[in-house]
Scaffold this active site. Structure first.
Site, short mmCIF file in Angstrom:
data_model
loop_
_atom_site.label_atom_id
_atom_site.label_comp_id
_atom_site.label_asym_id
_atom_site.label_seq_id
_atom_site.Cartn_x
_atom_site.Cartn_y
_atom_site.Cartn_z
N LYS A 24 0.78 -1.25 -0.05
CA LYS A 24 -0.16 0.18 0.20
C LYS A 24 0.87 1.24 -0.17
O LYS A 24 1.79 1.42 0.74
CB LYS A 24 -0.91 -0.21 1.36
CG LYS A 24 -2.18 0.70 1.11
CD LYS A 24 -3.27 0.15 2.43
CE LYS A 24 -4.45 0.88 2.12
NZ LYS A 24 -5.11 0.87 3.56
C1 E4P Z 1 -8.46 1.58 3.74
O1 E4P Z 1 -7.78 1.21 2.80
C2 E4P Z 1 -8.17 2.75 4.32
O2 E4P Z 1 -7.18 2.49 4.87
C3 E4P Z 1 -9.54 2.96 5.36
O3 E4P Z 1 -10.58 2.46 4.83
C4 E4P Z 1 -9.79 4.09 5.99
O4 E4P Z 1 -10.76 4.24 6.66
P1 E4P Z 1 -11.06 5.49 7.55
O5 E4P Z 1 -11.40 6.75 7.04
O6 E4P Z 1 -12.34 4.99 8.40
O7 E4P Z 1 -10.12 5.55 8.58
#
Ligand code: E4P
Length: 215
Positions: free
Chosen positions: A83
C-alpha cells in the site's frame, strides 16, 4: 463485488472468514497501531487466515524508502499488496513495483485525477476514501463513479477498492456502480446481514413451529 475487511484485528478477521464473506484484508498504520501488535507479526498471521490480497502499507515518504519497504513486505507472502500513498514519490514507486510484478494498492485517493495517475502508474488497486470525503461535505460515492467512468473509457486494469466505508449505504451505492471491491470494518459487514423483518419473521416461524410440536 469483492468484500475486504478493513482491520488488523485477527479475531475480527477470523469472524468475518467464518461467514465466508472475506475476499481480502486492508490495513494501514493506524489500524496496525489499534491492533496493539507488531506490524510484521500481525501481517504474517493475517496471511495465514485469509487466502486473498492483504494490503500492508509503507511508511516512507520517498521513493527509495517505499521500494525498500515494499520489496521486503512482498517477501512475506505471495498475497501481500504493497500500500503506497498517493503522492508523487508514491507514484514513482508504484511504476517500479508494477514493472517488478509487485502488486500495489494506491491509498489516500481523494480525486479522480489522482486515480487517473495511479492507473497510469500501473497500480493494481486504487483506494478512494468515501467516508473521509463525506465527513467534509464532499460526495465520496460521486468520486467512485468518476473513477469507474474514467477507468472504463480507457480500459485500465486497476481495480477500485471503495475505502473508508462507514455504513451499509456506502456498500449499496458502490455495488450499484459496479465498484470492484469494498473494504469495510467488521461492524458494517454484519450490518449488511441484518433486517428487523427477518428477525421478526424468524421468531414467528419458530413460535408457530413450536405450537405444532405440542400434544
Ligand atoms: C483502507 O484502505 C483505508 O485505510 C481505510 O478504509 C480508511 O478508513 P477510515 O477513513 O475509516 O480511517
Amino acid at each position: 463485488m469483492k468484500f475486504f475487511l478493513d482491520t488488523a484485528v485477527v479475531d475480527e478477521i477470523r469472524e468475518g472468514v467464518s461467514y465466508g464473506l472475506v475476499d481480502g484484508v486492508t490495513t494501514n498504520p493506524s489500524l496496525i497501531a489499534k491492533s496493539g501488535r507488531p506490524f510484521r507479526e500481525v501481517i504474517e498471521e493475517i496471511c495465514q487466515i485469509v487466502d486473498g490480497p492483504i494490503s500492508a502499507e509503507v511508511v516512507s515518504t520517498d521513493c527509495e524508502g517505499m521500494l525498500r519497504e515494499g520489496r521486503e513486505l512482498a517477501q512475506v507472502h505471495k498475497n501481500i499488496v504493497v500500500k503506497v500513498p498517493l503522492i508523487a514519490e508514491g507514484l514513482k514507486a508504484t511504476r517500479i513495483f508494477s514493472e517488478e510484478g509487485i502488486h500495489t494498492n494506491v491509498t489516500l485517493c481523494f480525486s479522480a485525477t489522482q486515480a487517473l495517475l495511479a492507473a497510469k502508474a500501473g497500480a493494481t488497486y486504487i483506494s478512494p476514501f468515501v467516508g473521509r470525503l463525506d465527513d467534509i461535505s464532499h460526495n465520496g460515492l460521486e468520486l467512485v463513479q468518476h473513477i469507474l467512468d474514467i477507468y472504463d473509457v480507457y480500459e485500465f486494469d486497476t481495480e477500485v477498492i471503495v475505502a473508508s466505508i462507514r455504513n451499509p449505504l456506502h456498500v449499496l451505492d458502490a455495488a450499484r456502480m459496479g465498484a470492484h471491491i469494498g473494504t469495510m470494518p467488521l461492524g458494517v459487514m454484519k450490518q449488511l446481514m441484518k433486517h428487523p423483518l427477518t428477525d421478526i419473521g424468524l421468531a414467528n416461524f419458530l413460535k408457530d413451529w413450536e405450537a405444532t410440536q405440542k400434544g
